[in-house]
Design an enzyme around this catalytic site. Structure first.
Site, PDB file in Angstrom:
ATOM      1  CG  HIS A   1     104.185  37.749  29.740  1.00 49.40           C
ATOM      2  ND1 HIS A   1     103.282  37.241  28.836  1.00 49.40           N
ATOM      3  CD2 HIS A   1     104.358  39.053  29.407  1.00 49.40           C
ATOM      4  CE1 HIS A   1     102.927  38.187  27.993  1.00 49.40           C
ATOM      5  NE2 HIS A   1     103.558  39.302  28.325  1.00 49.40           N
TER       6      HIS A   1
ATOM      7  CG  ASP B   1     100.900  35.867  25.996  1.00 47.31           C
ATOM      8  OD1 ASP B   1      99.669  35.741  26.156  1.00 47.31           O
ATOM      9  OD2 ASP B   1     101.408  36.829  25.388  1.00 47.31           O
ATOM     10  CE  LYS B   2     107.051  32.182  26.922  1.00 42.77           C
ATOM     11  NZ  LYS B   2     107.197  30.940  26.184  1.00 42.77           N
TER      12      LYS B   2
ATOM     13  CD  GLU C   1      96.669  25.864  21.167  1.00 37.98           C
ATOM     14  OE1 GLU C   1      97.337  26.764  21.732  1.00 37.98           O
ATOM     15  OE2 GLU C   1      97.114  25.171  20.249  1.00 37.98           O
TER      16      GLU C   1
ATOM     17  CD  GLU D   1      92.139  19.611  18.840  1.00 35.83           C
ATOM     18  OE1 GLU D   1      91.262  20.483  19.060  1.00 35.83           O
ATOM     19  OE2 GLU D   1      93.303  19.895  18.523  1.00 35.83           O
TER      20      GLU D   1
ATOM     21  CE  LYS E   1     106.735  42.404  27.588  1.00 33.87           C
ATOM     22  NZ  LYS E   1     105.736  43.053  26.705  1.00 33.87           N
TER      23      LYS E   1
ATOM     24  CG  PHE F   1     104.237  46.108  36.565  1.00 35.43           C
ATOM     25  CD1 PHE F   1     102.975  45.528  36.464  1.00 35.43           C
ATOM     26  CD2 PHE F   1     105.281  45.539  35.845  1.00 35.43           C
ATOM     27  CE1 PHE F   1     102.759  44.411  35.668  1.00 35.43           C
ATOM     28  CE2 PHE F   1     105.079  44.425  35.042  1.00 35.43           C
ATOM     29  CZ  PHE F   1     103.812  43.856  34.962  1.00 35.43           C
TER      30      PHE F   1
ATOM     31  CG  ASP G   1      97.881  42.861  29.720  1.00 35.33           C
ATOM     32  OD1 ASP G   1      97.104  43.538  29.024  1.00 35.33           O
ATOM     33  OD2 ASP G   1      98.871  43.347  30.300  1.00 35.33           O
ATOM     34  CB  ALA G   2      93.513  37.855  28.356  1.00 28.26           C
TER      35      ALA G   2
ATOM     36  NE  ARG H   1      98.610  36.391  23.430  1.00 29.22           N
ATOM     37  CZ  ARG H   1      97.669  37.222  23.884  1.00 29.22           C
ATOM     38  NH1 ARG H   1      96.775  37.733  23.065  1.00 29.22           N
ATOM     39  NH2 ARG H   1      97.632  37.535  25.173  1.00 29.22           N
ATOM     40  CE  LYS H   2     104.835  38.041  24.919  1.00 33.23           C
ATOM     41  NZ  LYS H   2     103.522  38.188  24.275  1.00 33.23           N
TER      42      LYS H   2
ATOM     43  CE  LYS I   1     101.463  23.871  17.905  1.00 32.28           C
ATOM     44  NZ  LYS I   1     102.021  24.612  16.743  1.00 32.28           N
TER      45      LYS I   1
ATOM     46  CE  LYS J   1      99.779  17.650  17.640  1.00 30.03           C
ATOM     47  NZ  LYS J   1      99.327  16.365  18.235  1.00 30.03           N
TER      48      LYS J   1
ATOM     49  CG  ASP K   1     104.126  23.957  13.901  1.00 34.43           C
ATOM     50  OD1 ASP K   1     104.650  24.191  12.807  1.00 34.43           O
ATOM     51  OD2 ASP K   1     102.926  24.175  14.137  1.00 34.43           O
TER      52      ASP K   1
END
Length: 388
Positions: free
Chosen positions: A17, A19-20, A45, A58, A169, A233, A241-242, A247-248, A268, A272, A274
């Site tokens: 995918h 994003d992945k 990123e 960074e 998906k 597909f 898709d970009a 985002r997941k 990260k 971090k 998060d």
């Protein structure tokens, strides 16, 4: 009072995918730097689109890391996923790297010194969750969704199912009674595929995979088994898709069955919170359920940037507990040092173990011999049982 009978859905996405792909590249950069310097700082990123890979963020590392090393690692990650398509190819895509040094103002809050312990890399809230509805102590809808796609990827990469392409998906809807899953309402799988395949052909290739993953007798009615419901597909991945890192976050965690603090994990380093504190919360929640102290457990912690101690610790046993929640909170504070340094030391997070987390969930996985998924250990369960 929470409902005991309901229908609930979770989705997953494959390593291909868009994003992945970005999560994988970002975590590959994290691993590269941690392999050279366990105290490296990384916030990477990634953006992908048609034949483009772009990095920003960074870095800080005690050992020089050449831009060529980063590019080679990123391209190898894309090659391993399986992208050799006209619109996105591991070798032919344009690569741009805008990574630069970490802000000294952020560094001064995070770094330890003689007068202060290491602080959290940012403020924020993090959650962990566990439930006894699967052997992995994960919510069943997200666990089955992950397993379907992981099995498809294994078959694709082995050559057993060359008809599948990397982007896919899944979505699983379960029926719950008395708080436990009892059957499947529907399954949706959309997979990129080799040109020339019909929708029905893909459906029949996916069918045995879904049947293998779900408990016996749980296959959905034919009318509720959806495979590539839009039809063809072929164009997929970053060409379709970009993609962007982070985002997941619901796919990465509990499929919507538990709260989320909002911070993504991939790209990260473990200073971090998060990432590291969310791992610690999962570790604690899983041990609570593994100890039999509850059927479900949600844990929240919070931090301030530059401050080492957590500002709060909250436990919710969802009415299934065998122990008072306030007492459990006190016990967990005694058992686990939840400072950023304490988490990284206990779970041994300063290691190159993150690319493997980028797809099919950060939780519900088996700890491995290289230190990956250490937050899935149930090494506190025995001591927690003594509290009952």
């Amino acid at each position: 009072m929470s409902r005991s009978s309901y229908i609930f859905t979770s989705e997953s996405v494959s390593e291909g995918h868009p994003d992945k792909v970005c999560d994988r590249i970002s975590d590959t950069v994290v691993d590269l730097l941690l392999s050279k310097d366990p105290e490296a700082r990384v916030a990477c990123e990634t953006l992908t689109t048609t034949n483009q890979i772009i990095l920003a963020g960074e870095l800080r590392c005690a050992v020089d890391v050449e831009p060529e090393e980063i590019e080679a690692a990123a391209r190898e990650a894309v090659r391993d996923i399986g992208y050799e398509q006209d619109g996105f190819h591991w070798k032919n895509s344009t690569f741009q790297n805008f990574l630069h040094g970490q802000s000294e103002h952020i560094a001064q809050g995070v770094d330890g010194s003689e007068s202060k312990d290491e602080g959290a890399g940012d403020q924020g809230i993090m959650f962990g969750y566990a439930t006894n509805e699967t052997p992995e102590l994960m919510p069943a809808p997200i666990q089955y969704s992950h397993q379907i796609l992981k099995r498809m990827a294994i078959l694709r990469k082995s050559g057993a199912r060359p008809e599948f392409e990397p982007d896919a998906k899944s979505q699983v809807t379960l029926r719950y009674q008395n708080g436990q899953p009892v059957g499947v309402e529907s399954v949706v799988v959309s997979t990129q595929h080799r040109d020339g395949m019909t929708q029905e052909q893909i459906r029949e290739l996916v069918r045995p995979i879904v049947s293998e993953v779900l408990p016996e007798g749980w296959f959905p009615p034919e009318a509720e088994f959806y495979v590539n419901p839009t039809g063809t597909f072929v164009i997929g991945g970053p060409d379709g898709d970009a993609g962007l890192t982070g985002r997941k976050i619901i796919v990465d965690t509990y499929g919507g069955a538990a709260p989320h603090g909002g911070g993504a994990f991939s790209g990260k380093d473990p200073t971090k919170v998060d990432r590291s504190a969310a791992y610690a919360c999962r570790w604690l929640a899983k041990n609570v359920v593994a100890a039999g102290l509850s059927e479900r457990c949600t844990i929240q912690v919070s931090y301030a940037i530059g401050v080492s101690k957590p500002l709060s610790l909250y436990v919710d046993l969802h009415g299934t507990g065998q122990i008072d929640e306030t007492r459990l909170e006190d016990a967990l504070r005694q058992m686990a040092d939840l400072s950023p340094r304490g988490i990284r030391t206990r779970l041994q997070l300063n290691r190159p173990i993150y690319a493997r987390t980028a797809a099919y969930g950060h939780f519900g996985r088996n700890p491995d011999t290289e230190g990956g998924f250490s937050w899935e250990k149930t090494d506190l369960a025995e001591d927690l049982r003594k509290l009952a």
